[in-house]
Design a protein around this motif. Structure first.
Motif, PDB file in Angstrom:
ATOM      1  N   ASN A 269       1.065  -1.315   0.071  1.00  0.00           N
ATOM      2  CA  ASN A 269       0.058  -0.274   0.247  1.00  0.00           C
ATOM      3  C   ASN A 269       1.101   1.239   0.008  1.00  0.00           C
ATOM      4  N   CYS A 270       1.594   1.725  -1.109  1.00  0.00           N
ATOM      5  CA  CYS A 270       2.464   2.258  -1.282  1.00  0.00           C
ATOM      6  C   CYS A 270       2.314   3.537  -2.076  1.00  0.00           C
ATOM      7  N   ARG A 271       0.812   3.203  -3.053  1.00  0.00           N
ATOM      8  CA  ARG A 271       0.551   4.263  -3.459  1.00  0.00           C
ATOM      9  C   ARG A 271      -0.023   5.582  -3.071  1.00  0.00           C
ATOM     10  N   TYR A 272       0.378   6.602  -3.588  1.00  0.00           N
ATOM     11  CA  TYR A 272      -0.055   8.044  -3.186  1.00  0.00           C
ATOM     12  C   TYR A 272      -1.280   8.369  -2.902  1.00  0.00           C
ATOM     13  N   ASP A 273      -2.521   8.215  -3.328  1.00  0.00           N
ATOM     14  CA  ASP A 273      -3.573   7.291  -2.026  1.00  0.00           C
ATOM     15  C   ASP A 273      -3.622   6.360  -0.908  1.00  0.00           C
ATOM     16  N   GLY A 274      -2.403   5.513  -0.541  1.00  0.00           N
ATOM     17  CA  GLY A 274      -1.967   4.519   0.527  1.00  0.00           C
ATOM     18  C   GLY A 274      -2.807   3.620  -0.013  1.00  0.00           C
ATOM     19  N   LYS A 275      -2.564   3.013  -1.132  1.00  0.00           N
ATOM     20  CA  LYS A 275      -3.414   1.975  -1.530  1.00  0.00           C
ATOM     21  C   LYS A 275      -2.487   1.275  -2.620  1.00  0.00           C
ATOM     22  N   ASN A 276      -2.946  -0.266  -2.860  1.00  0.00           N
ATOM     23  CA  ASN A 276      -1.859  -0.361  -3.787  1.00  0.00           C
ATOM     24  C   ASN A 276      -2.684  -0.698  -5.183  1.00  0.00           C
ATOM     25  N   LYS A 277      -2.159  -0.926  -5.968  1.00  0.00           N
ATOM     26  CA  LYS A 277      -2.128  -1.244  -7.615  1.00  0.00           C
ATOM     27  C   LYS A 277      -1.799  -3.505  -7.935  1.00  0.00           C
ATOM     28  N   ARG A 278      -2.041  -3.641  -6.948  1.00  0.00           N
ATOM     29  CA  ARG A 278      -2.379  -5.367  -6.746  1.00  0.00           C
ATOM     30  C   ARG A 278      -2.670  -6.066  -7.957  1.00  0.00           C
ATOM     31  N   CYS A 279      -0.999  -6.850  -8.566  1.00  0.00           N
ATOM     32  CA  CYS A 279      -1.503  -7.900  -9.888  1.00  0.00           C
ATOM     33  C   CYS A 279      -0.489  -8.849  -9.651  1.00  0.00           C
ATOM     34  N   ALA A 280      -1.972 -10.021  -9.572  1.00  0.00           N
ATOM     35  CA  ALA A 280      -1.733 -11.262  -8.668  1.00  0.00           C
ATOM     36  C   ALA A 280      -0.435 -11.688 -10.277  1.00  0.00           C
ATOM     37  N   SER A 281      -0.666 -11.543 -11.172  1.00  0.00           N
ATOM     38  CA  SER A 281       0.858 -12.175 -11.743  1.00  0.00           C
ATOM     39  C   SER A 281       2.028 -11.632 -11.896  1.00  0.00           C
ATOM     40  N   ILE A 282       1.954 -10.029 -11.763  1.00  0.00           N
ATOM     41  CA  ILE A 282       3.049  -9.514 -11.290  1.00  0.00           C
ATOM     42  C   ILE A 282       4.128 -10.298 -10.399  1.00  0.00           C
ATOM     43  N   GLU A 283       2.533 -10.909  -9.178  1.00  0.00           N
ATOM     44  CA  GLU A 283       3.012 -10.621  -7.856  1.00  0.00           C
ATOM     45  C   GLU A 283       3.424 -12.183  -8.046  1.00  0.00           C
ATOM     46  N   SER A 284       3.353 -13.051  -8.778  1.00  0.00           N
ATOM     47  CA  SER A 284       3.843 -14.300  -8.786  1.00  0.00           C
ATOM     48  C   SER A 284       4.648 -14.696  -9.788  1.00  0.00           C
ATOM     49  N   PHE A 285       5.369 -13.965 -10.081  1.00  0.00           N
ATOM     50  CA  PHE A 285       6.403 -13.897 -11.104  1.00  0.00           C
ATOM     51  C   PHE A 285       7.600 -12.854 -10.250  1.00  0.00           C
ATOM     52  N   ALA A 286       7.108 -12.228  -9.410  1.00  0.00           N
ATOM     53  CA  ALA A 286       8.414 -11.615  -8.271  1.00  0.00           C
ATOM     54  C   ALA A 286       8.011 -12.646  -7.451  1.00  0.00           C
ATOM     55  N   ARG A 287       7.097 -13.151  -7.105  1.00  0.00           N
ATOM     56  CA  ARG A 287       8.309 -14.488  -5.459  1.00  0.00           C
ATOM     57  C   ARG A 287       8.690 -15.709  -6.627  1.00  0.00           C
ATOM     58  N   GLU A 288       8.749 -15.968  -7.810  1.00  0.00           N
ATOM     59  CA  GLU A 288       9.072 -16.718  -7.966  1.00  0.00           C
ATOM     60  C   GLU A 288      10.527 -16.105  -8.688  1.00  0.00           C
ATOM     61  N   ASN A 289      10.812 -14.839  -8.855  1.00  0.00           N
ATOM     62  CA  ASN A 289      11.839 -14.711  -8.963  1.00  0.00           C
ATOM     63  C   ASN A 289      13.204 -14.164  -7.980  1.00  0.00           C
ATOM     64  N   GLY A 290      11.930 -13.938  -7.365  1.00  0.00           N
ATOM     65  CA  GLY A 290      12.852 -13.255  -5.992  1.00  0.00           C
ATOM     66  C   GLY A 290      13.082 -12.209  -5.926  1.00  0.00           C
ATOM     67  N   ALA A 291      12.565 -11.178  -6.301  1.00  0.00           N
ATOM     68  CA  ALA A 291      12.582  -9.669  -7.615  1.00  0.00           C
ATOM     69  C   ALA A 291      12.857  -9.459  -6.146  1.00  0.00           C
ATOM     70  N   LEU A 292      13.532  -8.200  -6.398  1.00  0.00           N
ATOM     71  CA  LEU A 292      13.363  -6.432  -5.216  1.00  0.00           C
ATOM     72  C   LEU A 292      12.074  -5.865  -5.376  1.00  0.00           C
ATOM     73  N   ARG A 293      11.229  -5.553  -4.031  1.00  0.00           N
ATOM     74  CA  ARG A 293      10.029  -4.364  -4.365  1.00  0.00           C
ATOM     75  C   ARG A 293      11.001  -3.129  -4.457  1.00  0.00           C
ATOM     76  N   ILE A 294      10.714  -2.105  -5.122  1.00  0.00           N
ATOM     77  CA  ILE A 294      10.584  -1.297  -5.441  1.00  0.00           C
ATOM     78  C   ILE A 294      10.352  -0.322  -5.216  1.00  0.00           C
ATOM     79  N   CYS A 295       9.429   1.003  -3.967  1.00  0.00           N
ATOM     80  CA  CYS A 295       8.970   2.283  -4.716  1.00  0.00           C
ATOM     81  C   CYS A 295       9.878   3.206  -4.576  1.00  0.00           C
ATOM     82  N   PRO A 296      10.044   4.501  -5.778  1.00  0.00           N
ATOM     83  CA  PRO A 296      11.136   5.761  -5.173  1.00  0.00           C
ATOM     84  C   PRO A 296      10.169   6.720  -5.204  1.00  0.00           C
ATOM     85  N   GLU A 297       8.972   6.878  -4.546  1.00  0.00           N
ATOM     86  CA  GLU A 297       8.206   7.525  -3.703  1.00  0.00           C
ATOM     87  C   GLU A 297       8.187   7.314  -2.612  1.00  0.00           C
ATOM     88  N   CYS A 298       7.915   6.074  -1.784  1.00  0.00           N
ATOM     89  CA  CYS A 298       8.515   5.535  -0.517  1.00  0.00           C
ATOM     90  C   CYS A 298       9.836   5.643  -0.469  1.00  0.00           C
TER      91      CYS A 298
END
Ligand code: SF4
Length: 145
Positions: A14-43
């Protein structure tokens, strides 16, 4: 070996300007399977929620209240680049239309919902430094790097 990072809001943070997120299940799965770093420039530089911002035609970032927040966004982008470099990130999936993460489109600075071609501040900096970037739309349409 490629190392990935992903816009954190696409993974349910929940890092968007409105305090919410834009969760995308397939990207979340890809991130988990590939050990992706989660980044948020504004945070890196602002705690959500906060006012939305847009990039004007002359490249400045302004908040909805008219405040020039360009340097704040640049600092968030610099810190994100440093983090990606520290982790050896080579490829990033970013949230489209954001003034930080937008890859192909951003809002035009008029706060009227008008989109124009352009890059977010962090997306541009990552790309300038040799990191491959695609948007979540690219990913979902199968244009994976
Ligand atoms: S800066 Fe990027 S990662 Fe953070 S909330 Fe905005 S679009 Fe998502």
């Amino acid at each position: 070996m490629e190392k990935y990072a992903v816009s954190a809001c696409l993974c349910g943070t929940n890092c968007r300007y409105d305090g919410k997120n834009k969760r995308c299940a397939s990207i979340e799965s890809f991130a988990r399977e590939n050990g992706a770093l989660r980044i948020c420039p504004e945070c890196m530089v602002m705690r959500p929620p906060h006012l939305p911002s847009e990039i004007t035609a002359d490249g400045r970032v302004i908040g909805q209240d008219g405040r020039d927040v360009t340097e704040i966004f640049r600092e968030g982008a610099r810190r994100t680049l440093q983090l990606c470099q520290k982790h050896g990130i080579t490829r990033v999936i970013l949230k489209e239309k954001s003034p930080s993460c937008g890859v192909h489109q951003i809002y035009d600075g008029t706060f009227t919902g008008t989109l124009v071609e352009g890059r977010g501040i962090a997306a541009a900096l990552l790309e300038e430094n040799g990191i491959e970037i695609i948007s979540e739309d690219d990913f979902l349409e199968g244009r994976v790097f």
